[in-house]
Design a protein around this motif. Structure first.
Motif, mmCIF file in Angstrom:
data_model
loop_
_atom_site.group_PDB
_atom_site.id
_atom_site.type_symbol
_atom_site.label_atom_id
_atom_site.label_comp_id
_atom_site.label_asym_id
_atom_site.label_seq_id
_atom_site.Cartn_x
_atom_site.Cartn_y
_atom_site.Cartn_z
ATOM 1 N N LYS A 20 26.229 36.415 31.440
ATOM 2 C CA LYS A 20 25.265 37.518 31.425
ATOM 3 C C LYS A 20 24.440 37.537 30.146
ATOM 4 N N ASN A 21 25.078 37.516 28.990
ATOM 5 C CA ASN A 21 24.350 37.465 27.731
ATOM 6 C C ASN A 21 25.296 37.108 26.592
ATOM 7 N N GLN A 22 24.705 36.631 25.518
ATOM 8 C CA GLN A 22 25.466 36.259 24.339
ATOM 9 C C GLN A 22 25.883 37.511 23.595
ATOM 10 N N LEU A 23 27.105 37.524 23.131
ATOM 11 C CA LEU A 23 27.620 38.648 22.360
ATOM 12 C C LEU A 23 27.387 38.357 20.884
ATOM 13 N N ILE A 24 26.637 39.221 20.217
ATOM 14 C CA ILE A 24 26.328 39.014 18.805
ATOM 15 C C ILE A 24 26.947 40.141 17.991
ATOM 16 N N THR A 25 28.045 39.821 17.341
ATOM 17 C CA THR A 25 28.722 40.729 16.420
ATOM 18 C C THR A 25 29.086 39.929 15.178
ATOM 19 N N GLY A 26 29.626 40.592 14.193
ATOM 20 C CA GLY A 26 30.059 39.885 12.991
ATOM 21 C C GLY A 26 31.121 38.845 13.302
ATOM 22 N N LYS A 27 32.056 39.213 14.149
ATOM 23 C CA LYS A 27 33.128 38.284 14.506
ATOM 24 C C LYS A 27 32.598 37.104 15.309
ATOM 25 N N SER A 28 31.705 37.362 16.272
ATOM 26 C CA SER A 28 31.189 36.269 17.087
ATOM 27 C C SER A 28 30.342 35.304 16.255
ATOM 28 N N LEU A 29 29.639 35.818 15.254
ATOM 29 C CA LEU A 29 28.862 34.941 14.380
ATOM 30 C C LEU A 29 29.767 34.075 13.522
ATOM 31 N N SER A 30 30.903 34.613 13.087
ATOM 32 C CA SER A 30 31.841 33.796 12.314
ATOM 33 C C SER A 30 32.537 32.768 13.208
ATOM 34 N N LEU A 31 32.727 33.101 14.484
ATOM 35 C CA LEU A 31 33.313 32.145 15.427
ATOM 36 C C LEU A 31 32.381 30.973 15.708
ATOM 37 N N LEU A 32 31.063 31.194 15.609
ATOM 38 C CA LEU A 32 30.105 30.104 15.809
ATOM 39 C C LEU A 32 30.321 28.984 14.798
ATOM 40 N N GLN A 33 30.738 29.332 13.582
ATOM 41 C CA GLN A 33 31.001 28.325 12.558
ATOM 42 C C GLN A 33 32.209 27.470 12.915
ATOM 43 N N GLN A 34 33.083 28.007 13.786
ATOM 44 C CA GLN A 34 34.266 27.278 14.231
ATOM 45 C C GLN A 34 34.034 26.641 15.608
ATOM 46 N N ASN A 35 32.778 26.560 16.026
ATOM 47 C CA ASN A 35 32.383 25.965 17.304
ATOM 48 C C ASN A 35 32.949 26.735 18.499
ATOM 49 N N GLN A 36 32.936 28.075 18.398
ATOM 50 C CA GLN A 36 33.387 28.944 19.475
ATOM 51 C C GLN A 36 32.236 29.870 19.846
ATOM 52 N N TYR A 37 31.970 29.976 21.149
ATOM 53 C CA TYR A 37 30.818 30.712 21.647
ATOM 54 C C TYR A 37 31.286 31.899 22.484
ATOM 55 N N THR A 38 30.767 33.072 22.182
ATOM 56 C CA THR A 38 31.189 34.311 22.830
ATOM 57 C C THR A 38 30.068 34.851 23.695
ATOM 58 N N SER A 39 30.419 35.255 24.929
ATOM 59 C CA SER A 39 29.419 35.851 25.809
ATOM 60 C C SER A 39 30.097 36.729 26.847
ATOM 61 N N TYR A 40 29.307 37.653 27.391
ATOM 62 C CA TYR A 40 29.763 38.448 28.526
ATOM 63 C C TYR A 40 29.524 37.623 29.784
ATOM 64 N N VAL A 41 30.449 37.690 30.715
ATOM 65 C CA VAL A 41 30.332 36.928 31.959
ATOM 66 C C VAL A 41 30.591 37.846 33.145
ATOM 67 N N ASP A 42 30.382 37.316 34.330
ATOM 68 C CA ASP A 42 30.679 38.046 35.555
ATOM 69 C C ASP A 42 32.167 38.404 35.573
ATOM 70 N N SER A 43 32.501 39.626 35.926
ATOM 71 C CA SER A 43 33.883 40.102 35.845
ATOM 72 C C SER A 43 34.822 39.405 36.829
ATOM 73 N N LYS A 44 34.299 38.742 37.846
ATOM 74 C CA LYS A 44 35.141 38.058 38.834
ATOM 75 C C LYS A 44 35.333 36.575 38.514
ATOM 76 N N LEU A 45 34.750 36.101 37.445
ATOM 77 C CA LEU A 45 34.803 34.702 37.071
ATOM 78 C C LEU A 45 36.151 34.352 36.436
ATOM 79 N N THR A 46 36.721 33.199 36.806
ATOM 80 C CA THR A 46 37.974 32.749 36.214
ATOM 81 C C THR A 46 37.686 31.784 35.062
#
Length: 89
Positions: free
Chosen positions: A5-31
């Motif tokens: 759905k969209n990228q989640l931009i918070t302080g924690k998610s920005l620090s996770l980007l440095q560790q090659n981890q990407y955070t986003s909201y997704v469809d609630s039924k997705l596995t």
């Protein structure tokens, strides 16, 4: 991109980007497996692992607080030397 759905931009998610981890909201039924296959196919990257959690929507109506779990957040950890260029780095 109907699954993500969209990228989640918070302080924690920005620090996770440095560790090659990407955070986003997704469809609630997705596995996790479906999301992994979709990310690898759409972005041509290799996913090392995925973490997911449900996020409560907090809405306030008068003095009554209503909680619902309609959002799902996923953190995708990519293998070394891979990145998703659409995300802020």
């Amino acid at each position: 991109m109907e699954k993500s759905k969209n990228q989640l931009i918070t302080g924690k998610s920005l620090s996770l980007l440095q560790q090659n981890q990407y955070t986003s909201y997704v469809d609630s039924k997705l596995t996790k497996t479906e999301m992994k296959k979709w990310i690898e196919g759409f972005f041509a990257v290799k996913v090392r692992g995925i973490s997911s959690s449900r996020v409560a929507n907090r809405r306030r109506r008068g003095k009554l607080s209503l909680n619902s779990t309609s959002k799902k957040k996923m953190i995708a950890r990519l293998r070394a030397n891979y990145l998703i260029p659409l995300f802020i780095n």
